[in-house]
Design a protein around this motif. Structure first.
Motif, PDB file in Angstrom:
ATOM      1  N   THR A   1      -7.265  -4.730  -3.360  1.00 53.35           N
ATOM      2  CA  THR A   1      -8.610  -5.586  -3.036  1.00 53.35           C
ATOM      3  C   THR A   1      -9.024  -5.571  -1.472  1.00 53.35           C
ATOM      4  O   THR A   1     -10.189  -5.274  -1.177  1.00 53.35           O
ATOM      5  N   GLY A   2      -7.841  -5.392  -0.744  1.00 53.33           N
ATOM      6  CA  GLY A   2      -8.080  -5.119   0.848  1.00 53.33           C
ATOM      7  C   GLY A   2      -8.778  -3.727   0.925  1.00 53.33           C
ATOM      8  O   GLY A   2      -9.607  -3.739   1.872  1.00 53.33           O
ATOM      9  N   ASP A   3      -8.323  -2.819   0.308  1.00 52.60           N
ATOM     10  CA  ASP A   3      -8.992  -1.400   0.526  1.00 52.60           C
ATOM     11  C   ASP A   3     -10.489  -1.365   0.220  1.00 52.60           C
ATOM     12  O   ASP A   3     -11.356  -1.067   0.948  1.00 52.60           O
ATOM     13  N   ILE A   4     -10.686  -2.070  -1.006  1.00 45.55           N
ATOM     14  CA  ILE A   4     -12.082  -2.247  -1.349  1.00 45.55           C
ATOM     15  C   ILE A   4     -12.921  -2.866  -0.548  1.00 45.55           C
ATOM     16  O   ILE A   4     -14.040  -2.707  -0.065  1.00 45.55           O
ATOM     17  N   PHE A   5     -12.435  -4.131   0.054  1.00 47.19           N
ATOM     18  CA  PHE A   5     -13.252  -4.834   0.977  1.00 47.19           C
ATOM     19  C   PHE A   5     -13.364  -3.892   2.460  1.00 47.19           C
ATOM     20  O   PHE A   5     -14.568  -4.014   2.942  1.00 47.19           O
ATOM     21  N   ARG A   6     -12.546  -3.385   2.866  1.00 49.30           N
ATOM     22  CA  ARG A   6     -12.645  -2.524   3.932  1.00 49.30           C
ATOM     23  C   ARG A   6     -13.626  -1.354   3.720  1.00 49.30           C
ATOM     24  O   ARG A   6     -14.287  -1.210   4.675  1.00 49.30           O
ATOM     25  N   ALA A   7     -13.717  -0.610   2.609  1.00 50.97           N
ATOM     26  CA  ALA A   7     -14.723   0.499   2.399  1.00 50.97           C
ATOM     27  C   ALA A   7     -16.084  -0.089   2.265  1.00 50.97           C
ATOM     28  O   ALA A   7     -17.061   0.226   2.777  1.00 50.97           O
TER      29      ALA A   7
ATOM     30  N   GLY B   1     -19.419  -6.490   1.982  1.00 50.56           N
ATOM     31  CA  GLY B   1     -18.443  -6.238   3.317  1.00 50.56           C
ATOM     32  C   GLY B   1     -18.980  -7.135   4.591  1.00 50.56           C
ATOM     33  O   GLY B   1     -17.901  -7.524   4.901  1.00 50.56           O
ATOM     34  N   ILE B   2     -20.273  -7.497   4.699  1.00 44.78           N
ATOM     35  CA  ILE B   2     -20.576  -8.231   5.715  1.00 44.78           C
ATOM     36  C   ILE B   2     -19.979  -9.610   5.795  1.00 44.78           C
ATOM     37  O   ILE B   2     -19.528 -10.240   6.666  1.00 44.78           O
TER      38      ILE B   2
ATOM     39  N   GLY C   1       0.843  -1.084  -0.142  1.00 49.75           N
ATOM     40  CA  GLY C   1       0.051   0.021  -0.027  1.00 49.75           C
ATOM     41  C   GLY C   1       0.848   1.237   0.105  1.00 49.75           C
ATOM     42  O   GLY C   1       0.709   2.207  -0.872  1.00 49.75           O
ATOM     43  N   THR C   2       1.921   1.214   0.661  1.00 55.36           N
ATOM     44  CA  THR C   2       2.824   2.484   0.837  1.00 55.36           C
ATOM     45  C   THR C   2       3.545   2.894  -0.401  1.00 55.36           C
ATOM     46  O   THR C   2       3.466   3.904  -0.668  1.00 55.36           O
TER      47      THR C   2
END
Ligand code: AP5
Ligand code: MG
Length: 192
Positions: free
Chosen positions: A32-38, A47-48, A15-16
């Motif tokens: 994909t991690g950011d999209i899941f967290r959003a 998300g659930i 990410g950095t």
């Protein structure tokens, strides 16, 4: 198009470093991690579902992840290229990515893997847990599980790109600036 898979274990700096690469090469960042967290934040159905896996440090099932990525890619046409961060994480995802990109008349340029030893990964993630609010950073057992899942399920994806002659390995230890400069050199050499 310039399409880079930025690869590496949890805490490797994907990410950095993505933030710097998108700026220099004018690329779109797809994490994909950011999209899941959003999606978790917005309490969507996706998300659930994703939260039940992410909080344990497990991979979200391929079918769900691939569908999500496909729809994100189709939303963003007419771009210079993409940085894929945290995707693909399985060979099935890698094969699906090739297929989607082919349908856009494009392909992966390189996979660049950030290599960082395990002790350093744990240090970075525990340090981040102070401020990240990520449930998967807060518990050393979950961090260890994420690293184990990476070693078992995700690390084999390197061979997928080695077989296509697209694999580049980078030392991911050192200062953030040092690593950025290694990445710029690798990408500039590739473009030249
Ligand atoms: P994801 O969000 O992708 O997390 P991850 O891979 O575990 O990696 P991180 O985001 O924690 O680390 P990073 O490599 O981005 O490092 P960062 O730059 O933040 O995935 C989370 C979860 O979502 C997965 O476990 C899974 O459940 C699910 N998921 C996501 N994608 C999926 C997929 N494709 N298929 C199935 N499931 C999926 O750096 C880490 C820390 O270190 C930061 O605090 C940073 O400031 C610091 N740092 C960075 N570089 C340095 C340096 N050089 N020196 C010192 N500190 C540094
Ligand atoms: Mg990340």
């Amino acid at each position: 198009m310039l399409n880079i898979v930025l690869f590496g274990p949890p805490g490797a700096g994907k990410g950095t470093q993505s933030e710097r690469l998108i700026e220099k090469y004018n690329l779109v960042h797809l994490s994909t991690g950011d999209i899941f967290r959003a999606n978790i934040k917005m309490e969507t159905d996706l998300g659930i579902l994703a939260k039940t896996y992410i909080d344990q440090g497990l991979l979200v099932p391929d079918s769900v992840t691939i569908e999500m990525l496909r729809s994100e890619l189709n939303k963003k046409k007419d771009v210079f290229g993409f940085i894929f961060d945290g995707f693909p994480r399985t060979n099935a995802q890698a094969a699906a990515l090739d297929e989607v990109l082919e349908s856009l008349n494009s392909s992966i340029s390189s996979m660049i893997a950030l290599e960082v030893d395990e002790a350093e990964l744990k240090r970075r993630l525990l340090h981040r847990s102070i401020s990240s609010g990520r449930a998967d950073d807060a518990d050393i057992k979950i961090i260890e599980n994420r690293i184990a899942v990476y070693n078992k399920e995700t690390s084999p994806v390197k061979a997928f790109y080695q077989n296509q002659n697209k694999f580049i390995s980078i030392n991911g230890s050192g200062t953030i600036d040092e690593i950025t400069s290694r990445l710029f050199t690798a990408i500039d050499t590739k473009i030249a």
